[in-house]
Design a protein around this motif. Structure first.
Motif, PDB file in Angstrom:
ATOM      1  N   TRP A 152      -1.359   3.954  -1.579  1.00 11.35           N
ATOM      2  CA  TRP A 152      -2.744   3.771  -1.163  1.00 11.35           C
ATOM      3  C   TRP A 152      -2.878   4.264   0.280  1.00 11.35           C
ATOM      4  CZ3 TRP A 152      -3.363  -2.008  -3.014  1.00 11.35           C
ATOM      5  CH2 TRP A 152      -3.409  -2.030  -4.410  1.00 11.35           C
ATOM      6  N   ALA A 200       0.825  -1.207   0.000  1.00 13.02           N
ATOM      7  CA  ALA A 200       0.000   0.000   0.000  1.00 13.02           C
ATOM      8  C   ALA A 200       0.862   1.261   0.000  1.00 13.02           C
ATOM      9  CB  ALA A 200      -0.935  -0.002   1.212  1.00 13.02           C
ATOM     10  N   VAL A 210      -5.578   2.727   2.611  1.00 11.94           N
ATOM     11  CA  VAL A 210      -5.280   1.356   3.036  1.00 11.94           C
ATOM     12  C   VAL A 210      -4.221   1.369   4.130  1.00 11.94           C
ATOM     13  CG1 VAL A 210      -4.365  -0.897   2.321  1.00 11.94           C
ATOM     14  CG2 VAL A 210      -5.936   0.354   0.814  1.00 11.94           C
TER      15      VAL A 210
END
Length: 342
Positions: A40, A35, A43
């Motif tokens: 991300w 992630a 996340v």
């Protein structure tokens, strides 16, 4: 609530701790580094929250072991979190810092369960008022008093590991790898020790390979009784799921220690690197190998060395060490590694 024998009581606390640790740490272990690499952010944030709530989750999973009522379970979750020391006040604000001290959290949880067993149903309709108040303030407060003393255990282990770094790379690698292989299956925090002494370089690499030795070794040794999913969770998630088994049957760590000794020597020979932040994770989430490659570079040779050190050697030694201690010496058996999540 049914009273427990001391052995049964301790086993339930340890099993609850093991399950809670796995539940809290696996999301971050599986997705954390990926992630981050893919940016991300959500996340990363979600898995970080899951990890930080370890003590709360551990309280709930221990409560499930004892089949506590909803009032008792919620009280235990809060009290365990307080005892972990993860929640602190800074500048008038409540902050959640790290996962806290897992050992102290477990001790506090055990005391809280015992107190609730003593109280039983004496308060009847007043239970919802008195049990949370008595246990949270009384046992939680005791946990905060105990915290610095229990935390000193981590400091002692850190000082011992730090002394190993004065040896040659191979000898230091063996000693550090064995120490972290055992520590990752104990209530001690490998990440906490590594950060406390700023473990870096080959010492950090050896620590990671020790954790790989434990993860792969426990997966192989217990594969026939644990199945595929639980087995791979040992190295993709955390070997701490074996904590209760290790404390009940320390001999089960003999193949792991042999595996760790060899992988630690490999760390010294191949100069496997790491940082204080990566030393406590092994291969879970690819944290160990990624941090090693960030330091030495991503050339073909370095990629091959990383694969050999973090996967090939510990996996091969897992089969060798299991064969020696199970088939030849008959000192361990697959059932020693059975993990019961019920």
């Amino acid at each position: 609530m049914e009273k427990e024998s001391f052995k049964s009581f301790i086993n339930k606390v340890l099993t609850g701790m093991s399950v809670g640790i796995v539940v809290a740490l696996i999301p971050g272990a599986l997705l954390g580094e990926v992630a981050k690499a893919l940016n991300w952010t959500e996340v990363v944030n979600i898995t970080t929250i899951a990890t930080r709530l370890l003590a709360v989750i551990m309280g709930l999973t221990i409560a499930m072991q004892f089949k506590l009522t909803p009032i008792q379970s919620a009280t235990l979750a809060i009290t365990t979190a307080i005892g972990s020391g993860a929640f602190v006040f800074k500048d008038g604000m409540l902050a959640l810092v790290g996962i806290g001290d897992v050992i102290n959290a477990g001790i506090v949880a055990g005391i809280a369960v015992y107190v609730m067993q003593l109280i039983g149903s004496r308060f009847k309709a007043y239970s919802i008022l008195l049990i949370p108040t008595i246990v949270t303030v009384g046992v939680g407060g005791l946990g905060l008093v105990m915290l610095p003393y229990v935390a000193s255990v981590t400091g002692f282990v850190g000082a011992m590991v730090n002394s190993f770094t004065s040896f040659t790379p191979i000898v230091a690698g063996i000693l550090i790898s064995i120490t972290f292989a055992v520590m990752i299956v104990s209530p001690l925090s490998t990440a906490g020790v590594a950060m406390a002494i700023s473990l870096t370089g080959v010492a950090s690499g050896a620590a990671n390979l020790g954790i790989c030795a434990a993860g792969f070794g426990l997966a192989v040794a217990g594969f026939s009784v644990n199945g595929f999913g639980t087995s791979i969770a040992h190295f993709l998630g955390s070997p701490k799921m074996q904590m209760a088994n290790m404390i009940k049957k320390p001999k089960m760590m003999l193949p792991i220690i042999l595996n760790a000794a060899v992988t630690g020597a490999v760390a010294g020979l191949l100069m496997i690197q790491g940082t204080p932040a990566s030393a406590g994770f092994g291969i879970s989430g690819l944290i160990g190998p990624i941090n090693h490659l960030n330091i030495v570079g991503y050339g073909i040779d370095q990629l091959l060395i990383a694969v050999v050190a973090f996967v090939v050697v510990p996996v091969a030694m897992s089969y060798v060490s299991t064969y020696i201690f199970e088939k030849k010496l008959k000192m361990v058996e697959p059932q020693d590694y059975f993990v019961d999540f019920k």
